[in-house]
Scaffold this motif. Structure first.
Motif, short mmCIF file in Angstrom:
data_model
loop_
_atom_site.label_atom_id
_atom_site.label_comp_id
_atom_site.label_asym_id
_atom_site.label_seq_id
_atom_site.Cartn_x
_atom_site.Cartn_y
_atom_site.Cartn_z
N ILE A 71 0.85 -1.20 0.00
CA ILE A 71 0.00 0.00 0.00
C ILE A 71 0.88 1.25 0.00
N TYR A 73 3.22 1.91 -1.86
CA TYR A 73 3.54 2.34 -3.23
C TYR A 73 2.43 3.19 -3.83
N PHE A 74 1.31 3.25 -3.12
CA PHE A 74 0.19 4.07 -3.60
C PHE A 74 0.31 5.44 -2.96
N TYR A 75 0.92 6.36 -3.65
CA TYR A 75 1.08 7.71 -3.13
C TYR A 75 1.02 8.69 -4.28
N THR A 121 -2.68 7.78 1.73
CA THR A 121 -3.59 6.98 0.89
C THR A 121 -4.76 7.84 0.41
N ALA A 140 -3.50 10.13 -2.21
CA ALA A 140 -3.24 9.41 -3.46
C ALA A 140 -4.55 9.13 -4.20
N LEU A 165 -5.60 10.61 -7.84
CA LEU A 165 -6.04 9.72 -8.93
C LEU A 165 -7.38 10.20 -9.52
N LEU A 174 -3.32 -1.27 -4.62
CA LEU A 174 -3.92 0.00 -5.05
C LEU A 174 -3.05 0.71 -6.08
N PHE A 175 -1.75 0.44 -6.05
CA PHE A 175 -0.84 1.14 -6.95
C PHE A 175 -0.83 0.56 -8.37
N GLN A 224 -6.39 0.37 -10.62
CA GLN A 224 -6.85 1.74 -10.81
C GLN A 224 -7.82 1.86 -11.98
#
Lengths: 419, 291
Positions: free
Chosen positions: A40, A42-44, A109, A112, A116, A402-403, A408
């Protein structure tokens, strides 16, 4: 022989049918559900490192600073609640984000997700989780969070006031409203969809739930078991494992380990990191409750200048102890003799809103096959109830994919075709 | 209902074999909520193996409504934890993750002072600074100020008998100073793969076995400890920036223009940011020391 072949074909067909809602993630270096979950990080929001100007600059474009913070009164005699919005300049659909357990609206999060959605042309609204101290103190009528129907009611009440405020501030900029929650926020979003099906207060056209646990109390117990893994370590292991796992986690949050690389951490250490993070969230929850009302479970005196001893006592509380003390005492008073944990658990479970989940065409769920908060029978139940409204990913643990592009694009897809 | 049962090693064996048997017979019994009965109690067996270790087994008791004899009105399902040998207690865990804080009042006042300084003095100045200088220049100035601190890192490495690292630090300084425009560009890393070693005197003292001491928040500096505070004196003494008027302030301003957002987030997201920062700082410091 014919019977055998028929059986094999039948089972193959069934297996194929049950697996066709599973999206296989390409190049995802899955290790185990717990290590996957750590991904998680990596999702930024990426724009904070790529722009010519730094995030503090007036010329810079940073998702965190582009959001506008607004304070609003939700309950009388309570402090104001802060929410954050990222508004498009032209009329656009609004996505409301509900974070996971203890999540704050400023978290990486949430930022991010906001980045997105904003990048895809949506306006975004974020509030803190119903189990975050800020929400608890500003917007919760329920003193003790953890009972999903009541927490979701509090979130719905806060959202109705916030949305009215937004309609006044941005009268022509919101074309439709969608609610997206992840983890605990997901289960709240689904409960709100149930309330809204009975009485349309918020006017939400789409509910998207990402990795909802089936029931909160079981999920909390699982998180505690994960944290308690340290109890099985020897003294040397304890020291080494804590240092090693902290070091690796630091490398992860600083993005020193590439997203497609294997994270050099074993399953137990990963469990400990996740469990410890949630344990610290619980500490904040209990501290917030105790500073507002003394339920008699914590004895240590404290002042502004001296709180370490208090925290030490609070740290002795795990989720199970929290359930057996605070939740039990508070809801025993609320429900009287009809109180029982079984009943509480039953009402907090997604199974309590099965009919709505099955019939409500506005609801979508994105889940992972190897989420450690799901049991095999939960997956079967979700498939049976949600049918085509649920999409599974083969890997990712709890929120650990999520990343990925696949996730996505599926998330954005799930927002389309709303009324 | 929760209770703890203590007994001898034989009892452990009985529980163990019973658990294996029940585990085999009853599928999906790990969650009491899955069982049909409404009268379910969870029990934790705690069976000492020796003075330090004991065995943990979770047991689910199902109350039987049709029992005639009160003493046998329970059925039990024993669920083994994956790793059931508990070997350390809460105190040992606390010692690993918590630093002693006898002067908490002073530290909290200093934390509030630093917060005011960062948010109301440094932040507006940092916004102005970052608006004038683009990211690559801020990164370059950061490289330059880091380059000047090479003596601190080199001596710290030597004091820890990390002579190879000390050599690398000296080499990095030479390369960056000559080829990297006085250290504005970190060519030692970019071209030669020579990474910096994040070392200071506090870490050197720790490697000699000197204890952490108590938690200490220093004005303008932030979280530290008794030992690291002494180390800081040596760090400053060996840092050339200390002897150039305003250089240390410039280095802090430059750094804060990159990291102030994280500080803001932590302060906003935590009701009591002090405790959060103390715990995280201590863990991160331990990682650096053990590195």
């Amino acid at each position: 022989m014919l019977k055998f072949v028929t059986c094999v074909l039948l089972f193959s067909a069934l297996a194929a049918y049950s697996e066709n809602d599973v999206i296989k993630l390409k190049n995802y270096p899955s290790q185990n559900p717990f290590t996957d979950t750590l991904r998680i990080e990596y999702f930024y929001s990426h724009d904070d490192e790529s722009s010519f100007w730094s995030q503090m600059s007036l010329w810079g474009s940073d998702c965190y600073y582009e959001g506008k913070k607004i304070n609003i009164k939700i309950l009388e005699d309570h402090p104001e609640l802060t929410y954050k919005v990222w508004m498009q300049k032209n009329p656009a659909p609004l996505i409301i984000i509900l974070p996971g357990l203890g999540g704050h609206y400023t978290s990486d999060t949430v930022t991010a997700f906001a980045g997105l959605f904003y990048g895809k042309g949506y306006s975004v609204l974020a509030i803190s989780s119903a189990m975050n101290w800020e929400f608890m103190e500003s917007a919760a009528k329920t003193m003790i969070p953890g009972y999903t129907p009541y927490d979701a009611k509090d979130v719905r009440n806060a959202l109705s006031i916030i949305l009215n405020d937004m309609l006044e501030r941005y009268p022509a900029l919101i074309t439709k409203k969608m609610l997206m929650g992840y983890s605990l926020g997901a289960i709240h979003a689904l409960f709100i969809s149930d309330f809204e099906a009975k009485e349309n207060l918020l006017g939400i056209q789409r509910y998207v739930a990402i990795n909802p646990p089936i029931d909160m109390l079981s999920a909390m117990s699982k998180l505690e078991t994960m944290f308690e893994i340290w109890q099985t370590w020897s003294k040397d292991e304890l020291k080494n494992n804590i240092i090693r796992s902290t070091g690796i986690y630091m490398s992860l949050i600083q993005h020193k380990i590439p997203p497609r690389a294997i994270i050099p951490i074993d399953e137990d250490d990963a469990q400990f990191i996740i469990g410890y993070a949630y344990h610290l969230n619980l500490r904040n929850i209990i501290y917030s409750i105790h500073t507002r009302k003394d339920f008699g479970f914590i004895k240590t005196p404290y002042s502004w200048f001296s709180r370490s001893a208090l925290y030490k006592e609070i740290d002795s509380f795990g989720f199970n102890k929290y359930r057996d003390t605070y939740i039990k005492k508070y809801f025993s008073e609320v429900f009287g003799e009809s109180f029982s944990f079984e009943k509480l658990n039953e009402n907090s479970s997604l199974m309590a809103i099965e009919k709505n989940l099955s019939e409500n065409q506005k609801v979508r769920i994105l889940h992972n096959m190897n989420d450690f908060l799901l049991r095999k029978k939960d997956i079967e139940w979700l498939r049976k109830v949600m049918k085509k409204k649920i999409v599974f990913f083969d890997r990712g643990g709890h929120l650990g994919n999520l990343f990925t592009e696949e996730f996505q694009s599926q998330l954005i897809e799930s927002l389309k075709d709303s009324d | 209902m929760q209770f703890v049962y203590e007994d001898n090693f034989m009892r452990f064996l009985i529980v163990f074999f019973a658990a294996v048997l029940f585990r085999t017979l009853i599928a999906n019994a790990e969650n009491p909520a899955e069982l049909p009965s409404e009268k379910i109690h969870s029990v934790t067996f705690k069976i000492p193996i020796d003075e330090k270790q004991y065995f943990l087994a979770d047991c689910i008791l199902i109350e039987k409504t049709d029992a005639f004899d009160d003493s046998y009105n329970y059925e039990s399902v024993i669920v083994l934890r994956k790793r059931s040998f508990k070997t350390v207690d809460e105190k040992e865990f606390e010692a690993e993750v918590n630093i002693s804080d006898p002067i908490e009042g002073f530290n909290r006042v200093m934390t509030s002072f630093n917060y005011g300084l960062v948010m109301y003095v440094f932040r507006p100045v940092a916004i102005g600074y970052a608006t004038v200088f683009p990211r690559f220049m801020i990164n370059g100035f950061g490289n330059l100020t880091d380059n000047l601190e090479f003596l601190v890192r080199t001596f710290s490495c030597m004091l820890q008998a990390k002579f190879g690292d000390a050599g690398e630090e000296s080499l990095r300084f030479l390369i960056n100073t000559v080829l990297g425009v006085a250290g504005f560009f970190d060519v030692a890393d970019d071209w030669f793969g020579l990474k910096t070693h994040d070392e200071d005197f506090g870490q050197a003292f720790a490697s000699w076995g000197i204890g952490t001491g108590c938690f200490l928040v220093l004005p303008l500096q932030g979280p530290s400890s008794g030992r690291d505070c002494v180390g800081l004196l040596f760090d400053y003494a060996l840092d050339p920036k200390t002897y150039v008027y305003g250089a240390q302030w410039f280095a802090k301003l430059n750094k804060s223009s990159l990291y102030i957002q994280e500080y803001e987030k932590i302060s906003e997201a935590n009701e009591d940011g002090y405790t959060y920062v103390k715990d995280i700082w201590y863990l991160v410091r331990k990682v650096k020391i053990e590195d």
